[in-house]
Design a protein around this motif. Structure first.
Motif, mmCIF file in Angstrom:
data_model
loop_
_atom_site.group_PDB
_atom_site.id
_atom_site.type_symbol
_atom_site.label_atom_id
_atom_site.label_comp_id
_atom_site.label_asym_id
_atom_site.label_seq_id
_atom_site.Cartn_x
_atom_site.Cartn_y
_atom_site.Cartn_z
ATOM 1 N N VAL A 42 -34.874 -96.679 -3.614
ATOM 2 C CA VAL A 42 -33.977 -97.453 -3.069
ATOM 3 C C VAL A 42 -34.065 -96.787 -1.505
ATOM 4 C CG1 VAL A 42 -31.786 -97.804 -2.936
ATOM 5 C CG2 VAL A 42 -32.509 -98.724 -4.853
ATOM 6 N N LYS A 43 -33.791 -97.667 -0.113
ATOM 7 C CA LYS A 43 -33.987 -97.206 0.358
ATOM 8 C C LYS A 43 -32.119 -96.715 1.437
ATOM 9 C CE LYS A 43 -36.301 -98.703 3.557
ATOM 10 N NZ LYS A 43 -36.610 -99.262 5.419
ATOM 11 N N VAL A 44 -31.635 -94.898 1.479
ATOM 12 C CA VAL A 44 -31.094 -94.912 2.100
ATOM 13 C C VAL A 44 -30.766 -94.022 2.904
ATOM 14 C CG1 VAL A 44 -29.648 -94.725 -0.860
ATOM 15 C CG2 VAL A 44 -30.828 -92.416 0.865
ATOM 16 N N CYS A 45 -29.514 -93.733 3.596
ATOM 17 C CA CYS A 45 -29.833 -93.618 5.509
ATOM 18 C C CYS A 45 -28.376 -92.545 5.024
ATOM 19 C CB CYS A 45 -29.458 -94.575 6.474
ATOM 20 S SG CYS A 45 -28.791 -93.670 7.702
ATOM 21 N N VAL A 46 -28.503 -91.137 5.622
ATOM 22 C CA VAL A 46 -27.514 -90.564 5.776
ATOM 23 C C VAL A 46 -27.613 -89.445 7.663
ATOM 24 C CG1 VAL A 46 -27.673 -89.221 3.233
ATOM 25 C CG2 VAL A 46 -28.809 -88.526 5.314
ATOM 26 N N GLN A 93 -22.334 -98.296 -0.837
ATOM 27 C CA GLN A 93 -23.663 -97.501 -0.096
ATOM 28 C C GLN A 93 -24.838 -98.449 -0.388
ATOM 29 O OE1 GLN A 93 -23.037 -94.831 2.724
ATOM 30 N NE2 GLN A 93 -20.650 -95.562 3.531
ATOM 31 N N PHE A 94 -25.010 -97.212 -1.364
ATOM 32 C CA PHE A 94 -26.525 -97.158 -1.945
ATOM 33 C C PHE A 94 -27.096 -98.556 -3.227
ATOM 34 C CE2 PHE A 94 -28.397 -96.824 -6.733
ATOM 35 C CZ PHE A 94 -29.059 -95.950 -5.853
ATOM 36 N N LEU A 95 -25.222 -99.442 -3.602
ATOM 37 C CA LEU A 95 -25.956 -100.729 -4.262
ATOM 38 C C LEU A 95 -26.050 -101.596 -3.195
ATOM 39 C CD1 LEU A 95 -22.540 -100.582 -6.905
ATOM 40 C CD2 LEU A 95 -25.113 -100.349 -7.211
ATOM 41 N N GLY A 96 -25.576 -101.395 -2.013
ATOM 42 C CA GLY A 96 -26.085 -102.673 -0.676
ATOM 43 C C GLY A 96 -27.227 -102.210 -0.842
ATOM 44 N N SER A 97 -27.631 -101.261 -0.331
ATOM 45 C CA SER A 97 -29.142 -101.231 0.253
ATOM 46 C C SER A 97 -30.477 -102.016 -1.367
ATOM 47 C CB SER A 97 -29.707 -99.700 -0.440
ATOM 48 O OG SER A 97 -30.670 -99.939 0.346
ATOM 49 N N LEU A 98 -29.796 -101.519 -2.425
ATOM 50 C CA LEU A 98 -30.040 -102.246 -3.928
ATOM 51 C C LEU A 98 -30.366 -103.578 -3.448
ATOM 52 C CD1 LEU A 98 -31.915 -101.763 -6.110
ATOM 53 C CD2 LEU A 98 -29.323 -101.418 -7.288
ATOM 54 N N LYS A 150 -25.290 -104.859 5.467
ATOM 55 C CA LYS A 150 -25.346 -103.949 6.417
ATOM 56 C C LYS A 150 -25.793 -103.056 6.178
ATOM 57 C CE LYS A 150 -22.332 -106.208 9.096
ATOM 58 N NZ LYS A 150 -22.092 -108.113 8.621
ATOM 59 N N VAL A 151 -26.734 -102.411 6.959
ATOM 60 C CA VAL A 151 -27.013 -101.017 6.736
ATOM 61 C C VAL A 151 -25.918 -100.165 6.579
ATOM 62 C CG1 VAL A 151 -29.095 -99.972 7.384
ATOM 63 C CG2 VAL A 151 -29.251 -101.950 6.892
ATOM 64 N N GLN A 152 -25.809 -99.235 6.639
ATOM 65 C CA GLN A 152 -24.856 -98.177 6.646
ATOM 66 C C GLN A 152 -25.711 -96.355 6.654
ATOM 67 O OE1 GLN A 152 -20.763 -98.696 6.079
ATOM 68 N NE2 GLN A 152 -21.458 -100.921 4.944
ATOM 69 N N CYS A 153 -25.285 -95.515 7.033
ATOM 70 C CA CYS A 153 -25.194 -94.156 6.877
ATOM 71 C C CYS A 153 -25.075 -93.442 6.106
ATOM 72 C CB CYS A 153 -26.140 -93.763 7.887
ATOM 73 S SG CYS A 153 -27.674 -94.199 8.705
ATOM 74 N N ALA A 154 -24.423 -93.072 5.030
ATOM 75 C CA ALA A 154 -23.425 -91.617 4.744
ATOM 76 C C ALA A 154 -23.119 -90.697 5.445
ATOM 77 C CB ALA A 154 -23.842 -91.159 3.458
#
Length: 338
Positions: free
Chosen positions: A38-42, A91-96, A333-337
């Motif tokens: 899963v792609k995540v952003c920080v 945010q993780f679930l949204g990316s998933l 929506k792509v969000q960064c933690a």
């Protein structure tokens, strides 16, 4: 204990869960690997010795142990509390969901079966949905939902007033009930177009014509199948928000109705159209008939709230409504933690 959790949800929100899926630590590792990560952003680099999460600033593809660490960390983001960790998990679930929607995972029969098989091994679910075929069907239904209409929202809360040292929170009674009502009545938190059923011309015509000023509308409200207290809540809304000041609570209806109805005399049609506009009533909900005498001795219409009542101020034809001052995000929506 899933049963205890479901009972707690019912007690706290009034919403009756019908099924459950429970994911433990191993489930997170198994499922994130099954979908290829899963792609995540920080916003900033993370090196958390407690969760063992290490990520560079920007985007990363995570799965397995690293995905579990991302979901567990509480000291890397926000004020290091549970509520901020929930936001990161959303945010993780949204990316998933974006990944599942954009890839061929849900359209490739082979990949879908493999994912469903992994889910049956990794997740704890109730017996009604605990089969590979059922989980596959759920995934196919999920494919039909655009990510923009998948909403993540945390129950609005305030600090527990019973505590001197703030440690827990309780539902915000000025906002949370609306959230619970919307979920219970299947009202979307995002704007969606509702498919309108065509009504017979004569029925639809009841909505056409002049409308009285809200202050001239006289109506009494009966509860005919809505949750207890709904008539008073709707009365409060009509008087304080909609300008229908000549309204009153007439208690319970003699029998329950599946659908909300508005009965009015022929000379009250303009009042009925105004109230229908305010409440989102269809032509079929408007019942030409007789007026009754209200507590002031004046002729008044009768609004009977049926089992389809969605909550005070929520239009009966609403597929979605505004949720002011309720923090939420959507899966598109792509969000960064941070």
């Amino acid at each position: 204990d899933a049963g205890c959790t479901m009972r707690t949800v019912k007690e706290a929100t009034g919403i009756q869960p019908h099924h459950f899926m429970m994911a433990d630590f191993n489930a997170v590792k198994t499922l994130t690997t099954a979908v290829g990560g899963v792609k995540v952003c920080v916003e900033h680099a993370v090196d958390d010795p407690k969760s063992h999460l290490k990520l560079p600033a920007g985007e990363s593809q995570i799965e397995g142990e690293q995905a579990l660490a991302f979901l567990r960390t509480r000291h890397s983001f926000g004020n290091e509390g549970d509520l901020d960790r929930i936001k990161v998990q959303q945010q993780f679930l949204g990316s998933l969901m974006r990944q599942m929607s954009s890839s061929d995972t849900l359209t490739s029969p082979t990949k879908l079966i493999k994912l469903a098989e992994a889910a049956t091994k990794a997740l704890t679910v109730d017996s009604a949905i605990g089969k590979v075929g059922t989980l596959k069907d759920i995934a196919l239904e999920l494919k039909k939902v655009p990510p923009k209409n998948i909403t993540f929202l945390t129950v609005p809360v305030v600090d527990n007033p019973a505590e001197k040292v703030r440690a827990t929170v309780v539902p915000n009674q000025s906002k949370a009930p609306q959230v619970f009502d919307m979920i219970a009545n299947d009202v979307s938190f995002t704007e969606v177009k509702k498919k309108e059923k065509k009504e017979a011309a004569a029925v639809a015509a009841r909505l056409k014509g002049t409308k009285s000023d809200p202050g001239e509308v006289r109506v009494r409200i009966l509860n005919g199948g809505a949750p207890s207290g709904s008539a008073q809540l709707e009365l409060n809304y009509l008087q304080t928000e909609a300008g229908v000041t000549k309204s009153e609570n007439a208690g319970n209806a003699p029998e329950e109705l599946k659908k909300t109805t508005l009965e009015y005399a022929p000379d009250q049609a303009d009042q009925a159209r105004r109230l229908a506009d305010i409440l989102g009533l269809s032509g079929s909900a408007m019942k030409p008939g007789e007026s009754v005498t209200n507590s002031q001795g004046l002729p008044t219409m009768t609004l009977t709230l049926g089992k389809d009542f969605k909550g005070a101020g929520v239009k009966l034809d609403a597929a979605s409504i505004e949720t002011p001052e309720v923090e939420k995000s959507t899966a598109d929506k792509v969000q960064c933690a941070s």
